[in-house]
Design a protein around this motif. Structure first.
Motif, PDB file in Angstrom:
ATOM      1  N   PRO A  20       0.804  -1.227   0.000  1.00  0.00           N
ATOM      2  CA  PRO A  20       0.000   0.000   0.000  1.00  0.00           C
ATOM      3  C   PRO A  20       0.836   1.275   0.000  1.00  0.00           C
ATOM      4  CG  PRO A  20      -0.888  -1.572   1.571  1.00  0.00           C
ATOM      5  CD  PRO A  20       0.422  -2.121   1.121  1.00  0.00           C
ATOM      6  N   VAL A  21       1.960   1.259   0.720  1.00  0.00           N
ATOM      7  CA  VAL A  21       2.837   2.436   0.711  1.00  0.00           C
ATOM      8  C   VAL A  21       3.378   2.686  -0.697  1.00  0.00           C
ATOM      9  CG1 VAL A  21       4.997   3.371   1.600  1.00  0.00           C
ATOM     10  CG2 VAL A  21       3.428   2.200   3.148  1.00  0.00           C
ATOM     11  N   LEU A  22       3.787   1.623  -1.370  1.00  0.00           N
ATOM     12  CA  LEU A  22       4.288   1.769  -2.740  1.00  0.00           C
ATOM     13  C   LEU A  22       3.182   2.208  -3.694  1.00  0.00           C
ATOM     14  CD1 LEU A  22       6.578  -1.402  -2.909  1.00  0.00           C
ATOM     15  CD2 LEU A  22       7.282   0.979  -2.591  1.00  0.00           C
ATOM     16  N   ALA A  23       1.955   1.749  -3.454  1.00  0.00           N
ATOM     17  CA  ALA A  23       0.838   2.179  -4.303  1.00  0.00           C
ATOM     18  C   ALA A  23       0.578   3.671  -4.160  1.00  0.00           C
ATOM     19  CB  ALA A  23      -0.414   1.379  -3.958  1.00  0.00           C
ATOM     20  N   VAL A  24       0.647   4.174  -2.936  1.00  0.00           N
ATOM     21  CA  VAL A  24       0.479   5.618  -2.717  1.00  0.00           C
ATOM     22  C   VAL A  24       1.612   6.380  -3.398  1.00  0.00           C
ATOM     23  CG1 VAL A  24       0.443   7.421  -0.964  1.00  0.00           C
ATOM     24  CG2 VAL A  24      -0.812   5.306  -0.583  1.00  0.00           C
ATOM     25  N   ALA A  25       2.831   5.838  -3.324  1.00  0.00           N
ATOM     26  CA  ALA A  25       3.967   6.483  -3.996  1.00  0.00           C
ATOM     27  C   ALA A  25       3.756   6.522  -5.512  1.00  0.00           C
ATOM     28  CB  ALA A  25       5.258   5.744  -3.650  1.00  0.00           C
ATOM     29  N   LEU A  26       3.114   5.498  -6.067  1.00  0.00           N
ATOM     30  CA  LEU A  26       2.811   5.515  -7.502  1.00  0.00           C
ATOM     31  C   LEU A  26       1.844   6.646  -7.847  1.00  0.00           C
ATOM     32  CD1 LEU A  26       2.428   1.736  -8.438  1.00  0.00           C
ATOM     33  CD2 LEU A  26       4.311   3.277  -9.007  1.00  0.00           C
TER      34      LEU A  26
END
Length: 219
Positions: A20-26
């Protein structure tokens, strides 16, 4: 809780939090400028990720959905979900590499929107300089991290501890754990028909004695 169980719990927590953290970064990277274009007349255009990599939001949403499914999936399903997550990360890397490999093609829709000129050759003829910002590289790194997280989940998810069930179905029983059986209601006492008849005859005889002027108790 044993050491292995604690380690498995930590791995599970990290595996469920990182995607989820990486998805927000995307999402953040998608909103940033990816290509700076200078036309032959000196006009500058900033092409953001929504033009150069329009597929990133869909990948981010799919990553969030896979993470939610991982939290509920059985140990047999988790490796497949981890593999899908790894494929999504590889797709992010491919999209970023495509934009970095040909900045003019990545920014062509922005140039067309501003100038009205369409066609790859016509757009390239208008562009004097096209430079990349750091964001395509940053997003590619994010995609690589997402792919690595998916591979790690596929390899380690079978060792995750089972989630603790907070609510168990209570068993019927008393404090000692024994099942209580409902007490049967006492059956009504059987009525003695002969005694009832004798009592009725005695009552009639008492009334007859009173009618004759005799004392029914003097017997």
């Amino acid at each position: 809780m044993t050491t292995d169980a604690r380690h498995g719990a930590r791995v599970r927590l990290a595996s469920l939090l990182l995607p989820p953290v990486l998805a927000v970064a995307l999402f953040v990277g998608w909103a940033q400028p990816w290509v700076q274009v200078t036309l032959d007349d000196g006009v500058r255009i900033a092409a953001a990720g929504d033009r150069t990599a329009a597929v990133l939001p869909a990948i981010a949403v799919a990553s969030l959905a896979l993470t939610s499914a991982l939290a509920l999936a059985s140990p047999r399903i988790r490796p497949a979900l981890g593999a899908l997550l790894a494929l999504l990360g590889a797709l992010v890397v491919a999209v970023s590499a495509r934009a970095a490999g040909d900045p003019v093609a990545a920014a062509s829709s922005s140039v067309t929107e501003l100038t009205g000129v369409e066609g790859e050759r016509s757009v390239r003829a208008l562009v004097d300089v096209a430079t990349l910002t750091p964001w395509p590289i940053i997003v590619a790194v994010i995609g690589g991290a997402l792919s690595a997280a998916g591979i790690a989940i596929a390899l380690t998810s079978r060792m995750w501890p089972r989630p603790i069930q907070r609510y168990d179905r209570p068993e019927s029983g008393d404090a000692g754990g024994q099942r209580s059986t409902p007490e049967r209601s006492a059956a009504p006492p059987a009525v003695d028909a002969d005694a009832s008849d004798r009592q009725r005859d005695q009552s009639i005889g008492d009334w007859d004695a009173l009618s004759d002027g005799r004392d029914p108790t003097a017997r």
